[in-house]
Design an enzyme around this catalytic site. Structure first.
Site, PDB file in Angstrom:
ATOM      1  N   VAL A 159     -17.336  -8.374  -4.774  1.00 17.45           N
ATOM      2  CA  VAL A 159     -18.758  -8.750  -4.144  1.00 17.45           C
ATOM      3  C   VAL A 159     -19.758  -7.908  -6.142  1.00 17.45           C
ATOM      4  O   VAL A 159     -20.370  -8.442  -5.564  1.00 17.45           O
ATOM      5  CB  VAL A 159     -18.716  -8.758  -2.795  1.00 17.45           C
ATOM      6  CG1 VAL A 159     -20.300  -9.118  -2.996  1.00 17.45           C
ATOM      7  CG2 VAL A 159     -17.662 -10.072  -1.801  1.00 17.45           C
ATOM      8  N   ILE A 177      -8.995  11.320   7.449  1.00 17.63           N
ATOM      9  CA  ILE A 177     -10.085  11.791   6.589  1.00 17.63           C
ATOM     10  C   ILE A 177     -10.772  11.312   7.614  1.00 17.63           C
ATOM     11  O   ILE A 177     -11.009  10.525   7.876  1.00 17.63           O
ATOM     12  CB  ILE A 177     -10.477  11.455   5.312  1.00 17.63           C
ATOM     13  CG1 ILE A 177      -8.990  11.717   4.381  1.00 17.63           C
ATOM     14  CG2 ILE A 177     -11.026  12.675   4.825  1.00 17.63           C
ATOM     15  CD1 ILE A 177      -8.105  12.764   4.003  1.00 17.63           C
ATOM     16  N   LYS A 224       0.631  -1.061   0.137  1.00 15.03           N
ATOM     17  CA  LYS A 224       0.026   0.384   0.053  1.00 15.03           C
ATOM     18  C   LYS A 224       1.032   1.288   0.199  1.00 15.03           C
ATOM     19  O   LYS A 224       0.679   2.134  -0.968  1.00 15.03           O
ATOM     20  CB  LYS A 224      -0.938   0.187   1.178  1.00 15.03           C
ATOM     21  CG  LYS A 224      -1.999  -1.257   0.572  1.00 15.03           C
ATOM     22  CD  LYS A 224      -2.512  -1.608  -0.033  1.00 15.03           C
ATOM     23  CE  LYS A 224      -2.831  -2.575  -0.199  1.00 15.03           C
ATOM     24  NZ  LYS A 224      -3.829  -2.646  -1.448  1.00 15.03           N
ATOM     25  N   ARG A 231      -9.071  -7.706  -8.400  1.00 15.55           N
ATOM     26  CA  ARG A 231     -10.361  -8.735  -8.720  1.00 15.55           C
ATOM     27  C   ARG A 231     -11.336  -8.235  -8.819  1.00 15.55           C
ATOM     28  O   ARG A 231     -11.833  -6.808  -8.777  1.00 15.55           O
ATOM     29  CB  ARG A 231     -10.131  -8.864  -7.448  1.00 15.55           C
ATOM     30  CG  ARG A 231     -10.590  -8.399  -6.185  1.00 15.55           C
ATOM     31  CD  ARG A 231     -11.070  -9.162  -4.891  1.00 15.55           C
ATOM     32  NE  ARG A 231     -11.914  -7.976  -3.552  1.00 15.55           N
ATOM     33  CZ  ARG A 231     -11.355  -7.024  -2.637  1.00 15.55           C
ATOM     34  NH1 ARG A 231     -10.075  -6.970  -3.314  1.00 15.55           N
ATOM     35  NH2 ARG A 231     -11.809  -6.510  -2.385  1.00 15.55           N
ATOM     36  N   GLU A 234     -10.161   2.651  -5.636  1.00 14.92           N
ATOM     37  CA  GLU A 234     -10.795   2.898  -4.372  1.00 14.92           C
ATOM     38  C   GLU A 234     -10.492   4.283  -4.085  1.00 14.92           C
ATOM     39  O   GLU A 234      -9.749   5.004  -3.765  1.00 14.92           O
ATOM     40  CB  GLU A 234     -10.287   2.099  -2.614  1.00 14.92           C
ATOM     41  CG  GLU A 234     -11.360   0.511  -2.688  1.00 14.92           C
ATOM     42  CD  GLU A 234     -11.347   0.089  -1.730  1.00 14.92           C
ATOM     43  OE1 GLU A 234     -11.495  -1.067  -1.881  1.00 14.92           O
ATOM     44  OE2 GLU A 234     -10.747   0.189  -0.497  1.00 14.92           O
ATOM     45  N   ASN A 283      -8.161  -2.878  -5.712  1.00 17.82           N
ATOM     46  CA  ASN A 283      -8.352  -3.643  -6.313  1.00 17.82           C
ATOM     47  C   ASN A 283      -8.094  -4.847  -7.743  1.00 17.82           C
ATOM     48  O   ASN A 283      -8.552  -3.787  -8.573  1.00 17.82           O
ATOM     49  CB  ASN A 283      -9.379  -4.075  -4.956  1.00 17.82           C
ATOM     50  CG  ASN A 283     -10.100  -3.559  -4.136  1.00 17.82           C
ATOM     51  OD1 ASN A 283      -9.450  -3.641  -2.906  1.00 17.82           O
ATOM     52  ND2 ASN A 283     -10.859  -2.795  -4.119  1.00 17.82           N
ATOM     53  N   LYS A 317      -1.290   2.782   8.780  1.00 16.82           N
ATOM     54  CA  LYS A 317      -1.899   1.846   8.528  1.00 16.82           C
ATOM     55  C   LYS A 317      -0.845   1.089   8.216  1.00 16.82           C
ATOM     56  O   LYS A 317       0.471   1.775   7.739  1.00 16.82           O
ATOM     57  CB  LYS A 317      -1.959   2.098   6.874  1.00 16.82           C
ATOM     58  CG  LYS A 317      -3.702   3.066   7.419  1.00 16.82           C
ATOM     59  CD  LYS A 317      -4.202   3.561   5.588  1.00 16.82           C
ATOM     60  CE  LYS A 317      -5.104   4.425   5.835  1.00 16.82           C
ATOM     61  NZ  LYS A 317      -6.113   4.102   4.595  1.00 16.82           N
ATOM     62  N   GLY A 323      -8.365  -2.341   5.903  1.00 12.52           N
ATOM     63  CA  GLY A 323      -8.755  -2.021   7.204  1.00 12.52           C
ATOM     64  C   GLY A 323      -7.912  -2.977   8.460  1.00 12.52           C
ATOM     65  O   GLY A 323      -7.627  -2.200   9.762  1.00 12.52           O
TER      66      GLY A 323
HETATM   67  C1  MV4 Z   1      -8.856   5.978   5.818  1.00  8.92           C
HETATM   68  C2  MV4 Z   1      -9.901   6.449   6.708  1.00  8.92           C
HETATM   69  C3  MV4 Z   1      -9.771   8.084   6.935  1.00  8.92           C
HETATM   70  N1  MV4 Z   1      -8.127   8.409   6.867  1.00  8.92           N
HETATM   71  N2  MV4 Z   1      -7.607   6.476   5.456  1.00  8.92           N
HETATM   72  C4  MV4 Z   1     -10.547   1.765   6.016  1.00  8.92           C
HETATM   73  C5  MV4 Z   1     -10.307   0.392   5.457  1.00  8.92           C
HETATM   74  C6  MV4 Z   1      -8.594   1.143   4.302  1.00  8.92           C
HETATM   75  N3  MV4 Z   1      -9.315   0.251   2.961  1.00  8.92           N
HETATM   76  C7  MV4 Z   1      -9.307   2.201   4.515  1.00  8.92           C
HETATM   77  N4  MV4 Z   1     -10.109   2.312   5.154  1.00  8.92           N
HETATM   78  C8  MV4 Z   1      -9.812   3.880   6.360  1.00  8.92           C
HETATM   79  N5  MV4 Z   1      -8.952   4.989   5.257  1.00  8.92           N
HETATM   80  C9  MV4 Z   1      -7.638   7.314   5.749  1.00  8.92           C
HETATM   81  N6  MV4 Z   1      -5.925   8.486   5.137  1.00  8.92           N
HETATM   82  C10 MV4 Z   1     -10.849   6.014   7.516  1.00  8.92           C
HETATM   83  C11 MV4 Z   1     -11.128   4.562   6.964  1.00  8.92           C
HETATM   84  C12 MV4 Z   1     -12.020   3.704   7.077  1.00  8.92           C
HETATM   85  C13 MV4 Z   1     -12.769   3.062   6.475  1.00  8.92           C
HETATM   86  C14 MV4 Z   1     -12.765   3.643   4.615  1.00  8.92           C
HETATM   87  C15 MV4 Z   1     -13.429   3.312   4.004  1.00  8.92           C
HETATM   88  C16 MV4 Z   1     -14.545   2.867   4.677  1.00  8.92           C
HETATM   89  C17 MV4 Z   1     -14.496   2.562   5.869  1.00  8.92           C
HETATM   90  C18 MV4 Z   1     -14.549   2.556   6.616  1.00  8.92           C
HETATM   91  C19 MV4 Z   1     -14.411   2.213   7.698  1.00  8.92           C
HETATM   92  C20 MV4 Z   1     -13.810   2.657   9.042  1.00  8.92           C
HETATM   93  C21 MV4 Z   1     -12.035   3.557   8.622  1.00  8.92           C
END
Ligand code: MV4
Length: 455
Positions: free
Chosen positions: A296, A204, A116, A293, A276, A291, A159, A166
């Protein structure tokens, strides 16, 4: 075109892929674990091979057994579906060495998007907006780190580079939490992925999760399709997806779609994929991950475009070209999907295994059900709990919600608890109906810490 495809998956997606193959005149080979021997995908395929016992590590993740099944049956391609081996570069590599076409992008594209932090760097170079953050992984002992975090501005999020979906994430509100969060995130990442590298980003708040389906051919043509919004999630499991997003305008769609196309071009992407983004309240968007792939929720895009994305994926993997060039794909309506899981939403979504004693599916117009279950089917305990995807299309969002309510009211699944009653409540909820459900919607409005759902 391929003559015979082995489907290295189970459940509704295996059924979905077999249907596409049959309509394309391609023979199919199902693989299955021992407890899955009476599964719908096994019944529908032309041939089937047992690849091991129940635990996925011994069957659906067992690369030697799957490759042997492909060789014994003479399959010339493998479709991995989603989950399991779909984004496993080693598997894609083994397929290639065995001269079996992996139906997906190159192992190089999977690899470049799998890390990532590296994906962020690729995107920055390609001019795709990324969240302000560190350049690559951070060293927790670096004395300059608190200064970088201050420059980015709190709150920040830690992260895992090997993460996604997540896992291994930590939000940090202020400097006093920084060292601890880095430590925890690192050891979680190490335990979950065998790789403890972490990076930091600005956090964010209350984002929407918006993703763009792209399709790309081996001649370098990349087309983006209308977005999906997947903000309604619980613990990073999507519950509802829709297209278009209630927050979208045609100019923002064009901007984000073009960014998604640049993302795909940057890694010479081929077949179908998803870029995404997080979208904040000021129409600023940021690349999150890609992603590699079929997902769903590809179904909602199929409903609003009329495309068959699984057929497209197979065609493109076979080297065929995209013969249309449309970026402003006309929307055929508003589509919405709910994921029906064998879980009890009143008791913290605990799994509800068992046998389906009665099944009555909702019907047309405008309703689609992708499922592998049937009356008398026993849900194995080894795999995820997705029973069915209920998808509707209506002429606008209000009509789609009403149609979803109608379809849910017809849908009967007896013998196990399902998430259908939760969707009845969500569809009636003001915040959802207004299109103002963000990623915190379920936690905020649909659960309480002790026993689940309030009405
Ligand atoms: C974030 C974020 C806020 N700020 N990155 C969650 C899954 C992973 N793909 C990245 N995610 C997030 N990254 C920054 N810089 C909030 C999330 C996040 C989230 C993102 C999409 C859909 C649901 C979520 C639920 C919690 C946190």
């Amino acid at each position: 075109m391929f003559k015979k495809i082995l489907i290295a998956n189970r459940g509704e997606i295996a059924v979905r892929i077999i249907r596409a193959c049959r309509e394309m005149g391609i023979k199919t080979v199902a693989v299955h674990s021992e407890p899955d021997r009476n599964s719908r995908h096994v019944q529908l395929a032309d041939e089937s091979v047992c690849i091991g016992p129940g635990p996925a590590t011994e069957s659906y993740l067992n690369i030697p057994n799957i490759i042997s099944a492909a060789e014994i049956s003479g399959a010339d391609a493998i479709h991995p579906g989603y989950g399991f081996l779909a984004e496993n570069t080693y598997f894609a590599d083994v397929c290639e060495s065995c001269h079996i076409q992996f139906i997906g992008p190159s192992k190089d594209a999977i690899e470049r998007m799998g890390d990532k932090a590296a994906a962020r760097a690729t995107m920055r170079k390609a001019g795709v907006p990324i969240v302000p953050g560190s350049d690559g992984p951070v060293n927790p002992d670096d004395p300059a780190l608190p200064k970088l975090a201050r420059k980015i501005g709190y709150p920040i999020i830690v992260k895992a580079t090997a993460g996604g979906g997540g896992k291994g994430m930590r939000v940090v509100e202020n400097e006093s939490q920084l060292a601890g969060a880095l430590q925890t995130a690192q050891s979680e990442a190490k335990a979950a992925f065998g790789n403890g590298d972490v990076y930091i980003e600005k956090y964010i708040e209350r984002p929407r999760h918006i993703e763009f389906q792209i399709i790309a051919d081996s001649k370098g043509r990349v087309v983006y399709l209308p977005e999906r919004e997947c903000s309604v999630q619980r613990r990073h499991q999507k519950l509802i997806e829709e297209s278009p997003s209630p927050a979208m305008t045609s100019s923002l769609r064009r901007k984000m779609g073009k960014a998604a196309r640049r993302a795909a071009e940057a890694v010479n992407y081929v077949t179908v994929g998803t870029v995404e983004f997080l979208l904040d309240g000021k129409d600023e968007f940021y690349f999150l991950e890609m992603n590699t792939r079929i997902q769903v929720e590809h179904t909602v895009t199929e409903m609003v475009t009329g495309l068959d994305l699984v057929k497209e994926q197979i065609r493109l993997a076979a080297g065929e070209r995209i013969d249309y060039h449309r970026d402003d794909f006309p929307l055929l309506g508003h589509a919405m999907e709910v994921r029906v899981n064998a879980e009890d939403p009143d008791h913290d979504f605990r799994p509800s295994p068992g046998t389906i004693t009665q099944l009555i599916l909702p019907g047309p117009p405008g309703v689609r059900v992708d499922t592998h279950i049937y009356s008398g089917y026993t849900i194995p305990t080894y795999y995820d709990s997705l029973l069915a995807k209920l998808i509707v299309i209506g002429e606008n969002r209000e009509a789609a919600i009403r149609r979803m309510q109608r379809a849910i009211s017809e849908f009967v699944i007896e013998g196990v608890q399902t998430t259908l009653p939760l969707f009845t409540r969500i569809m009636a909820h003001d915040v959802f109906r207004k299109g103002e459900a963000y990623t915190d919607f379920i936690a905020k409005y649909m659960t309480n810490p002790t026993n689940g759902v309030k009405s």
